[in-house]
Structures are given as structure tokens and as C-alpha cells.
Design an enzyme around this catalytic site. Structure first.
Site, mmCIF file in Angstrom:
data_model
loop_
_atom_site.group_PDB
_atom_site.id
_atom_site.type_symbol
_atom_site.label_atom_id
_atom_site.label_comp_id
_atom_site.label_asym_id
_atom_site.label_seq_id
_atom_site.Cartn_x
_atom_site.Cartn_y
_atom_site.Cartn_z
ATOM 1 N N ILE A 92 -18.467 27.830 75.052
ATOM 2 C CA ILE A 92 -18.483 29.241 75.422
ATOM 3 C C ILE A 92 -18.595 29.397 76.933
ATOM 4 C CG2 ILE A 92 -19.466 29.952 73.210
ATOM 5 C CD1 ILE A 92 -22.218 29.959 74.579
ATOM 6 N N CYS A 146 -18.052 45.379 73.906
ATOM 7 C CA CYS A 146 -18.732 46.357 73.068
ATOM 8 C C CYS A 146 -18.487 45.983 71.609
ATOM 9 C CB CYS A 146 -18.196 47.759 73.360
ATOM 10 S SG CYS A 146 -18.714 48.955 72.111
ATOM 11 N N CYS A 149 -18.206 54.421 74.154
ATOM 12 C CA CYS A 149 -18.499 54.817 72.766
ATOM 13 C C CYS A 149 -19.976 54.699 72.394
ATOM 14 C CB CYS A 149 -17.656 53.996 71.793
ATOM 15 S SG CYS A 149 -18.329 52.346 71.481
ATOM 16 N N HIS A 205 -15.891 29.930 69.324
ATOM 17 C CA HIS A 205 -17.213 30.557 69.399
ATOM 18 C C HIS A 205 -17.297 31.579 70.514
ATOM 19 C CE1 HIS A 205 -18.855 26.747 67.169
ATOM 20 N NE2 HIS A 205 -18.232 27.584 66.368
HETATM 21 P P1 NAD Z 1 -23.326 18.966 70.317
HETATM 22 O O1 NAD Z 1 -24.387 19.177 71.359
HETATM 23 O O2 NAD Z 1 -23.736 19.030 68.899
HETATM 24 O O3 NAD Z 1 -22.643 17.552 70.531
HETATM 25 C C1 NAD Z 1 -22.226 17.140 71.803
HETATM 26 C C2 NAD Z 1 -21.897 15.671 71.715
HETATM 27 O O4 NAD Z 1 -21.368 15.269 72.977
HETATM 28 C C3 NAD Z 1 -23.113 14.801 71.442
HETATM 29 O O5 NAD Z 1 -22.850 13.961 70.332
HETATM 30 C C4 NAD Z 1 -23.288 13.978 72.734
HETATM 31 O O6 NAD Z 1 -23.676 12.660 72.480
HETATM 32 C C5 NAD Z 1 -21.902 14.009 73.324
HETATM 33 N N1 NAD Z 1 -21.861 13.944 74.785
HETATM 34 C C6 NAD Z 1 -22.585 14.653 75.681
HETATM 35 N N2 NAD Z 1 -22.186 14.374 76.936
HETATM 36 C C7 NAD Z 1 -21.190 13.444 76.841
HETATM 37 C C8 NAD Z 1 -20.389 12.748 77.788
HETATM 38 N N3 NAD Z 1 -20.503 12.965 79.114
HETATM 39 N N4 NAD Z 1 -19.478 11.868 77.326
HETATM 40 C C9 NAD Z 1 -19.332 11.636 75.980
HETATM 41 N N5 NAD Z 1 -20.071 12.270 75.045
HETATM 42 C C10 NAD Z 1 -20.981 13.166 75.469
HETATM 43 O O7 NAD Z 1 -22.169 19.982 70.697
HETATM 44 P P2 NAD Z 1 -21.067 20.652 69.774
HETATM 45 O O8 NAD Z 1 -20.589 19.711 68.759
HETATM 46 O O9 NAD Z 1 -20.125 21.271 70.717
HETATM 47 O O10 NAD Z 1 -21.870 21.815 69.020
HETATM 48 C C11 NAD Z 1 -22.765 22.609 69.753
HETATM 49 C C12 NAD Z 1 -22.602 24.111 69.577
HETATM 50 O O11 NAD Z 1 -23.327 24.763 70.622
HETATM 51 C C13 NAD Z 1 -21.191 24.575 69.724
HETATM 52 O O12 NAD Z 1 -20.932 25.400 68.652
HETATM 53 C C14 NAD Z 1 -21.130 25.370 71.036
HETATM 54 O O13 NAD Z 1 -20.638 26.680 70.799
HETATM 55 C C15 NAD Z 1 -22.555 25.517 71.508
HETATM 56 N N6 NAD Z 1 -22.782 25.007 72.882
HETATM 57 C C16 NAD Z 1 -21.867 25.229 73.859
HETATM 58 C C17 NAD Z 1 -22.039 24.704 75.134
HETATM 59 C C18 NAD Z 1 -20.992 24.991 76.198
HETATM 60 O O14 NAD Z 1 -20.285 25.990 76.112
HETATM 61 N N7 NAD Z 1 -20.839 24.121 77.202
HETATM 62 C C19 NAD Z 1 -23.169 23.920 75.402
HETATM 63 C C20 NAD Z 1 -24.102 23.700 74.370
HETATM 64 C C21 NAD Z 1 -23.893 24.246 73.112
HETATM 65 ZN ZN ZN Z 2 -17.547 50.803 72.951
#
Ligand code: NAD
Ligand code: ZN
Length: 249
Positions: free
Chosen positions: A103, A129, A158, A121
Site C-alpha cells: 500500500i 470518501c 457529500c 490492498h
Molecule cells: P509479510 O510481512 O507477511 O511477508 C514479507 C516477507 O518478505 C517475509 O517472509 C520476509 O521474510 C520477506 N522479506 C522481507 N524483506 C526481504 C528482503 N529484503 N528480501 C527478501 N525477502 C524479504 O508481507 P506480505 O506477505 O506482503 O503480507 C503483509 C500484509 O501487510 C500485506 O497484505 C500488505 O498489504 C501489508 N503491508 C504492506 C506494507 C507495504 O506497503 N510496504 C508493509 C507491511 C505490511
Molecule cells: Zn463524498
């Protein structure tokens, strides 16, 4: 890293109509913690779900307070080596699209056009809104918030609640994004799952769908994931390092 980079380079050179699916791991080198890092910004508080946000002005104010607290990490973040590698592969026509769970807006920032990007996401770098869908920039929300003594702003058009455009727990998945992700996953030759633990549903269904439809499933992550057993190739390496080394080949 040499072996990993060679394996990844072999995959990249064979791709014709492929899909990349990204998670928080692609953005950790940009200073945005993933779910697993201890004390990460996402794990500190119990998340505010969609119903609570809608129902309570206090929860709306709290949600915005938390969002503004993330701004030093999120607002200043620049695309990393993984984002830049994928933008390049897209420009070469090897990738037909990128599906992201993130995100943070960093795929757009790396130059990926909206029509090639599916945000499952949503996006926390702007607001909408909930009633009429009007878009508001974060700066506007913040100014209203501060002017109103920390009252979450309502939509000037709205009077509906204005919320970060990221999808909250309990909020319906964006239908168009889900449909586009399904079409991409069902029609690709290689599906690259990058930096995701693959435990968040329904997002985690897309690698499974791609594999069932006949794609080669490749997982790039520094630790094991939910679907390592399903994958044709698992590359356990740092994303930035391994893409940089693979592209250098
Ligand atoms: P997760 O945190 O569950 O998994 C991330 C994975 O990436 C882990 O297994 C970790 O070991 C691996 N990882 C981290 N840094 C790394 C690197 N430099 N090289 C290789 N591997 C690496 O994340 P997910 O599966 O995306 O699920 C998390 C949820 O949380 C998502 O739905 C997301 O919307 C949200 N989220 C988003 C952000 C963002 O926008 N950057 C950050 C955190 C969480
Ligand atoms: Zn509105």
C-alpha cells in the site's frame, strides 16, 4: 547469492508474458518494515477495522493519527532495487503486469503505469470518501485534521467519511483489482511471487491459481513461505541483491 542469481537470471531470460506478485519484502530496503520485523509499525497496534472506522469518530481520528505517525517512513520512501528491476522487465515486455499487496505506492513511483499495476490492498498514500469515492490528498487531510483539533475530516462534497485508500480488515476487496489479478494470474507463463509470506488471503490465492493454470511458479523470499512446496523454484535470497546480480548477468 551467485547460485540464486544464476537461477533467477535463467527464469528472467525465459519470460514472455509473466506476472510479478509482490509483498512487503520488496519494500523493506526502502525503510518500510514488513509484518514480521519485531516492533514494526504495523504490529504495534491492533488494526482498526472497517466497521469501527465507519462507526466511530474517535476511531477515525485514531486511524488518521496513526497514519500521520507513519509518514516519516512512508512519505519519504523511494523505490528500491526490486521495484526498479520489475519496472525494467515491464518496459522490456517480459512482464505483462504487477500485482501488489503493498500500500506504499512504490511501484507507481518506479514508473509502472496504472494499467499495468493491480493494487489488491489499495494505497495509503492518498485518501478517498467512503460514500462518493472522491479522492483527497494526504496534505489536505492533515491540514483539516489539525485545523479541527484532531477531528477526522468529512467529505466536503457529500459529508461521508474520508479514509486512507488502503483496504482495512473487514473492508470488501476491490472488485476490479481482484478481477484484473485473476485474469493476469490465469494467463501468464511465469508467476514470480516476491517478498510475501503468502499467508494473507484472498491475495495468496493468485500464485495457486497461476500454478493450476499451468504457469511456472517462482518464489523469491529470504525465508520460507506458505507455498514453497507448490513452487517450481524457490530462491531464498535478499530481493535487492538477487535481482541486481541476476540483471547484471
Ligand atoms: P509479510 O510481512 O507477511 O511477508 C514479507 C516477507 O518478505 C517475509 O517472509 C520476509 O521474510 C520477506 N522479506 C522481507 N524483506 C526481504 C528482503 N529484503 N528480501 C527478501 N525477502 C524479504 O508481507 P506480505 O506477505 O506482503 O503480507 C503483509 C500484509 O501487510 C500485506 O497484505 C500488505 O498489504 C501489508 N503491508 C504492506 C506494507 C507495504 O506497503 N510496504 C508493509 C507491511 C505490511
Ligand atoms: Zn463524498
Amino acid at each position: 547469492i551467485k547460485t540464486s542469481a544464476a537461477a533467477l537470471a535463467a527464469v528472467l531470460s525465459g519470460m514472455r508474458a509473466s506476472v510479478a506478485f509482490t509483498g512487503a519484502g520488496i519494500s523493506t530496503e526502502c525503510g518500510i518494515p514488513d509484518f514480521r520485523s519485531p516492533g514494526g509499525l504495523w504490529t504495534r497496534n491492533r488494526p482498526i477495522d472497517y466497521q469501527s472506522f465507519r462507526a466511530s469518530p474517535e476511531m477515525r481520528a485514531e486511524a488518521w493519527r496513526r497514519r500521520f505517525a507513519l509518514e516519516p517512513a512512508l512519505g519519504g520512501a523511494r523505490p528500491g532495487r526490486g521495484h526498479r528491476a520489475l519496472a525494467g522487465l515491464l518496459a522490456q515486455g517480459r512482464l505483462q503486469g504487477i500485482i501488489t499487496q503493498n500500500i506504499d505506492g512504490l511501484h507507481q513511483a518506479s514508473g509502472v503505469p496504472d494499467e499495468r499495476l493491480v493494487e489488491l490492498h489499495g494505497n495509503s498514500t492518498y485518501a478517498t470518501c467512503l460514500d462518493c469515492g472522491a479522492r483527497y490528498e494526504l496534505g489536505w487531510v492533515r491540514a483539516q485534521f489539525e485545523e479541527g483539533q484532531e477531528r477526522a475530516p468529512d467529505c466536503p462534497a457529500c459529508a461521508g467519511p474520508v479514509k486512507s485508500a488502503a483496504i482495512s480488515f473487514g473492508q470488501p476487496m476491490p472488485a476490479e483489482a481482484m478481477a484484473r489479478a485473476g485474469a493476469l494470474s490465469g494467463g501468464c507463463d511465469v508467476f514470480l511471487a516476491i517478498g510475501s509470506s503468502l499467508v494473507v488471503w484472498p491475495a495468496a490465492g493468485f500464485p495457486v491459481q497461476a500454478k493450476r493454470a499451468g504457469a511456472t511458479l517462482v518464489i523469491v523470499n529470504r525465508e520460507s513461505t506458505e507455498f514453497d512446496d507448490l513452487a517450481d523454484l524457490v530462491i531464498n535470497a535478499d530481493i535487492g541483491d538477487v535481482f541486481e546480480a541476476a540483471l547484471a548477468r
